[in-house]
Every structure is written in C-alpha cells, then in structure tokens.
Design a protein around this motif. Structure first.
Motif, mmCIF file in Angstrom:
data_model
loop_
_atom_site.group_PDB
_atom_site.id
_atom_site.type_symbol
_atom_site.label_atom_id
_atom_site.label_comp_id
_atom_site.label_asym_id
_atom_site.label_seq_id
_atom_site.Cartn_x
_atom_site.Cartn_y
_atom_site.Cartn_z
ATOM 1 N N ASP A 274 0.932 -1.145 0.050
ATOM 2 C CA ASP A 274 0.096 -0.245 0.101
ATOM 3 C C ASP A 274 0.862 1.308 0.181
ATOM 4 O O ASP A 274 1.679 1.405 0.797
ATOM 5 C CB ASP A 274 -0.765 0.103 1.289
ATOM 6 C CG ASP A 274 -2.085 -0.985 1.148
ATOM 7 O OD1 ASP A 274 -2.398 -1.462 -0.014
ATOM 8 O OD2 ASP A 274 -2.528 -1.251 2.197
ATOM 9 N N GLY A 275 0.801 2.406 -0.879
ATOM 10 C CA GLY A 275 1.307 3.397 -1.214
ATOM 11 C C GLY A 275 0.936 4.562 -0.076
ATOM 12 O O GLY A 275 -0.267 4.253 0.834
ATOM 13 N N GLY A 276 1.576 5.455 0.212
ATOM 14 C CA GLY A 276 1.233 6.800 1.010
ATOM 15 C C GLY A 276 0.700 7.830 0.139
ATOM 16 O O GLY A 276 0.346 7.719 -0.972
ATOM 17 N N ALA A 277 0.341 8.853 0.676
ATOM 18 C CA ALA A 277 -0.339 10.086 0.140
ATOM 19 C C ALA A 277 0.461 10.715 -0.855
ATOM 20 O O ALA A 277 0.004 11.565 -1.563
ATOM 21 C CB ALA A 277 -0.699 11.005 1.227
ATOM 22 N N THR A 278 1.760 10.437 -0.700
ATOM 23 C CA THR A 278 2.720 11.328 -1.664
ATOM 24 C C THR A 278 3.588 10.339 -2.269
ATOM 25 O O THR A 278 3.876 9.107 -1.730
ATOM 26 C CB THR A 278 3.681 12.261 -0.727
ATOM 27 O OG1 THR A 278 4.642 11.529 0.066
ATOM 28 C CG2 THR A 278 2.750 13.281 -0.143
ATOM 29 N N ALA B 192 6.398 9.210 0.215
ATOM 30 C CA ALA B 192 5.747 7.960 1.217
ATOM 31 C C ALA B 192 5.529 6.849 0.569
ATOM 32 O O ALA B 192 5.717 5.598 1.365
ATOM 33 C CB ALA B 192 4.402 8.699 1.606
ATOM 34 N N SER B 193 5.179 6.846 -0.928
ATOM 35 C CA SER B 193 5.109 5.355 -1.378
ATOM 36 C C SER B 193 6.564 4.821 -1.476
ATOM 37 O O SER B 193 6.606 3.510 -1.625
ATOM 38 C CB SER B 193 4.467 5.480 -2.800
ATOM 39 O OG SER B 193 3.098 6.134 -2.467
ATOM 40 N N GLU B 194 7.655 5.418 -2.001
ATOM 41 C CA GLU B 194 8.737 4.993 -1.972
ATOM 42 C C GLU B 194 9.317 4.299 -0.621
ATOM 43 O O GLU B 194 9.814 3.345 -0.602
ATOM 44 C CB GLU B 194 9.728 6.272 -2.775
ATOM 45 C CG GLU B 194 9.436 6.394 -4.065
ATOM 46 C CD GLU B 194 9.915 7.779 -4.600
ATOM 47 O OE1 GLU B 194 10.332 8.055 -5.554
ATOM 48 O OE2 GLU B 194 10.738 8.368 -3.686
ATOM 49 N N TRP B 195 9.083 5.405 0.215
ATOM 50 C CA TRP B 195 9.613 4.663 1.587
ATOM 51 C C TRP B 195 8.819 3.555 2.044
ATOM 52 O O TRP B 195 9.356 2.628 2.685
ATOM 53 C CB TRP B 195 9.266 5.997 2.739
ATOM 54 C CG TRP B 195 9.821 5.697 3.968
ATOM 55 C CD1 TRP B 195 8.980 6.360 5.115
ATOM 56 C CD2 TRP B 195 10.856 5.161 4.580
ATOM 57 N NE1 TRP B 195 9.563 5.842 6.269
ATOM 58 C CE2 TRP B 195 10.714 5.300 5.737
ATOM 59 C CE3 TRP B 195 11.894 4.331 4.037
ATOM 60 C CZ2 TRP B 195 11.649 4.649 6.681
ATOM 61 C CZ3 TRP B 195 13.032 3.783 4.790
ATOM 62 C CH2 TRP B 195 12.914 4.120 6.193
#
Length: 227
Positions: free
Chosen positions: A78-82, A85-88
């Motif tokens: 699951d990715g993040g809001a940015t 954040a998705s890369e992290w």
C-alpha cells in the motif's frame, strides 16, 4: 548481485479522465502497468519486484499482473499520500534484503511510464552498480526564464527508472524520515542525504508519462504491436 525493482502505481486517473487508476488503462492488449512489469522481469537477477498501489486498487492490480508473472513473485504494498511516502513504504519492505546484502541495487520506476524499454532499465542498473546511482535524462528545449527570455543553457528533464546502490538509498530515506523531508523523486532524496555520484544516462522521448488523455493515444501510437 540481485536487483530489487519498485514500480510506483499508487496514483489515480483524475487528470487522464479515467474512472480507474491510469496504470490499469489498456495499452494494446495489456494494462499500462504490465509493460513496466514485463521490462523489470526481463532484467537479469531481479530478486524482488515491489508494486506500490492504492489500497482500493490492490485486487485489480494483482489480477492485472498475475497472468504475466509466470513463476515469479511480486510484493504488493500500500502506498502513501505522496510519491515519497510510497517509495519509503517499498524500501521498508526491502530493508531486510538490503541489510543482509541480498540486494545490491534498487530501481524505482513510475508505472505510468510504460515505454521505457528493457535497454534503458539495463543502462541505469549497470551505471548505478558502477558509480552509485543513475537517472535517465532527456534534453529540454524552448524554455523561458521568468522574464520570458529564452533559456540558452543546456537543460535536462529527469525520467525513470532511477537506480541506486541499495544501502545508500535505504540510508537516505531513513534519514529523510527522521527529518520529515520529502523529495520529488528518488534522486532528490538520495542527493539530499547520500554522498553518492549519480550518472546521467540518456533517456528517450518514447519514455513518456501517461498523465493526460492525449498521452494514452500517443502511447498507443508509439508502442510496438507486440512485446
């Protein structure tokens, strides 16, 4: 040494005018995302393939890529809001393999760039192993300064896939998390927190990003009939 590939697919289809995530739009006989998945799996020694998605797209993405994996496995995160954040989120999943030395290079690619091609993927991986990091760059022309005078100096636009030595990219994102820093792409974070040379690899005008409705039609014209 093995490579880990991260494909970012946690965006939406809002600007492209689609009711689904743009990476799930059809491009010839397969979804846009599948083109990048097939390129990544064509690389030698890929140890991990991570797809970063929106939670609501997880089932659709898994169904889209499953017929193209063969015996290979993919991790869906699951990715993040940015973007950062998705890369992290992906790097946290890969941390164990990186720390154990099972992965020496991490490649990060935008799933909305279906036409990068295996040759470009190989080029960035090879360059990252040699110098520490690599990004595809294409010349940009017809730019204006704020006062509307032409930009005469050489300017390049950065594309993906971007590749970096695994330890350096993980350390950079950990430091960024402590500082609350968010980069615009992988290279921005690595440049801010890691002392790693980054090679500019020739990109391609074909490596377009599907962002607007006309990009879908253009990608269809540029894509080979069979892959």
């Amino acid at each position: 040494m093995p490579t880990a590939v991260v494909i970012l697919a946690a965006g939406s289809g809002s600007r492209v005018g689609a009711e689904v995530n743009k990476v799930l739009l059809p491009l010839r006989d397969v979804p846009v995302l599948v083109w990048s998945v097939r390129d990544a799996l064509a690389l030698p020694d890929v140890r991990r393939l991570v797809l970063v998605v929106r939670p609501e797209d997880r089932a659709a993405v898994e169904a889209a890529v499953a017929p193209h994996l063969g015996e290979r496995e993919v991790l869906v995160v699951d990715g993040g809001a940015t973007r950062h954040a998705s890369e992290w989120a992906a790097l946290r999943v890969l941390a164990g393999d990186i720390e154990s030395g099972d992965v020496d290079v991490v490649v990060v690619h935008d799933g909305a760039r279906p036409l990068a091609g295996v040759d470009l993927w190989r080029s960035v991986v090879d360059a990252a192993r040699e110098v520490g990091g690599a990004i595809p760059v294409v010349p940009v022309t017809q730019l204006l300064h704020a006062d509307l005078t032409p930009v005469t100096e050489a300017v390049g636009a950065v594309q993906t896939p971007q590749a970096f030595r695994a330890g350096a990219v993980l350390a950079a994102y950990r430091a960024a998390a402590e500082d609350g820093f968010e980069g615009t792409d992988t290279a921005a974070c690595v440049s801010a927190y890691a002392d790693v040379p980054v090679a500019a690899v020739p990109g391609s005008a074909l490596n377009l990003k599907v962002t607007f409705p006309e990009d879908v039609a253009l990608a269809l014209e540029l894509s080979p009939a069979r892959r």
